[in-house]
Design a protein around this motif. Structure first.
Motif, PDB file in Angstrom:
ATOM      1  N   UNK A  98      32.717  50.701 -69.063  1.00 26.29           N
ATOM      2  CA  UNK A  98      32.011  49.551 -69.661  1.00 26.29           C
ATOM      3  C   UNK A  98      31.672  49.806 -71.118  1.00 26.29           C
ATOM      4  N   UNK A  99      31.171  51.004 -71.451  1.00 33.34           N
ATOM      5  CA  UNK A  99      30.796  51.310 -72.830  1.00 33.34           C
ATOM      6  C   UNK A  99      32.013  51.350 -73.751  1.00 33.34           C
ATOM      7  N   UNK A 100      33.164  51.815 -73.215  1.00 32.00           N
ATOM      8  CA  UNK A 100      34.375  51.882 -74.039  1.00 32.00           C
ATOM      9  C   UNK A 100      35.077  50.532 -74.158  1.00 32.00           C
ATOM     10  N   UNK A 101      34.667  49.546 -73.336  1.00 31.60           N
ATOM     11  CA  UNK A 101      35.283  48.231 -73.385  1.00 31.60           C
ATOM     12  C   UNK A 101      36.669  48.181 -72.792  1.00 31.60           C
ATOM     13  N   UNK A 102      36.947  49.057 -71.843  1.00 34.44           N
ATOM     14  CA  UNK A 102      38.269  49.056 -71.220  1.00 34.44           C
ATOM     15  C   UNK A 102      38.431  47.813 -70.348  1.00 34.44           C
ATOM     16  N   UNK A 103      39.574  47.149 -70.412  1.00 38.59           N
ATOM     17  CA  UNK A 103      39.785  45.981 -69.535  1.00 38.59           C
ATOM     18  C   UNK A 103      39.994  46.422 -68.091  1.00 38.59           C
ATOM     19  N   UNK A 104      39.780  45.478 -67.179  1.00 37.01           N
ATOM     20  CA  UNK A 104      39.994  45.773 -65.768  1.00 37.01           C
ATOM     21  C   UNK A 104      41.480  45.962 -65.504  1.00 37.01           C
TER      22      UNK A 104
END
Length: 271
Positions: free
Chosen positions: A252-258
């Motif tokens: 979540x903190x790194x903004x990785x997509x699902x």
């Protein structure tokens, strides 16, 4: 039978029999109390000398059985019963019972071998006979486990000794196996660095063996990262759940997509 003969019977034979019955009851009560005291003193002495609790309970059970048999034979001898013939009868009955209860005797023998080989002890977290749990007691015929969902379970010693045994408490550290599925396009090298830094901060993760974070696989969803921290067995589930939470938080903190499966379409034109 006249009155005088009946009175004589009451004053001699019946009175003597009543005294023997009362004495036998007293012997039984006192004997059982003494047996309990002897077994308790023996187990306390072994505990003070830091003897394995498994061995202490096992020897206490054997001593209690032997003393109870000796007490019964003593009471029968007091009544004038020939204990030698009774012992022979008991031995014959033992052979018949042994043939009928061969499985029980096998459990008893397996328990004795486990005491010698010591594959586990009371308090160890093990997997034996298809059951996983904490060893509560090693009995004469069965081992008592407390499963993780707090269920008391008895496993026959014969089944344990004949099957594969796993002792999760034997070594100082145990590995937690988790994976992080990333989406296509996420840099796995950057993800490994982020996850390593975060997971190493989880409480009770040990320094040795070292934390393992590496690229495990590639699939249609993207890279798969293996996350494998080590911890003591008693902290296993805490580290397990904290690792899951850490993977979610880092993503979540790194903004990785699902991660979603990649769809490849191919259009073939008719020739």
């Amino acid at each position: 039978m006249d009155i005088s003969t009946f009175q004589h019977f009451l004053s001699t034979t019946a009175t003597e029999l009543a005294i023997k019955v009362l004495a036998s009851i007293a012997f039984w009560i006192i004997g059982r109390w003494l047996i309990g005291r002897v077994v308790g003193l023996m187990q306390a002495a072994m505990g003070r000398n830091h003897v394995d609790p498994t061995l202490t309970k096992y020897l206490g059970n054997i001593l209690a059985v032997a003393l109870n048999i000796a007490l019964v034979l003593g009471i029968l001898g007091y009544f004038g019963i020939q204990t030698t013939s009774f012992a022979a009868l008991l031995a014959g009955a033992g052979v018949a019972i042994g043939a009928a209860w061969s499985g029980m005797l096998g459990n008893f023998a397996a328990g004795a071998f486990m005491l010698v080989l010591r594959p586990f002890k009371v308090g160890d977290f093990v997997s034996v006979g298809g059951i996983t749990g904490t060893v509560h007691e090693l009995g004469l015929f069965a081992t008592t486990l407390v499963t993780p969902d707090n269920v008391m379970t008895l496993v026959g010693n014969g089944k344990i000794f004949a099957d594969t045994m796993q002792n999760f408490s034997a070594l100082p550290a145990r590995r937690v196996e988790r994976t992080a599925q990333l989406a296509v396009g996420v840099d796995p090298i950057d993800a490994i660095a982020r996850l390593r830094a975060a997971v190493s901060q989880i409480p009770n993760v040990v320094a040795q063996p070292a934390l393992e974070v590496a690229l495990l696989d590639m699939n249609l969803n993207g890279p798969v990262i293996a996350v494998r921290p080590y911890c003591a067995n008693e902290h296993y589930w805490q580290v397990y759940f904290d690792t899951n939470e850490t993977i979610v938080r880092v993503a979540r903190e790194a903004g990785w997509p699902a991660p979603t499966p990649a769809l490849v379409s191919r259009i073939i034109q008719a020739g």
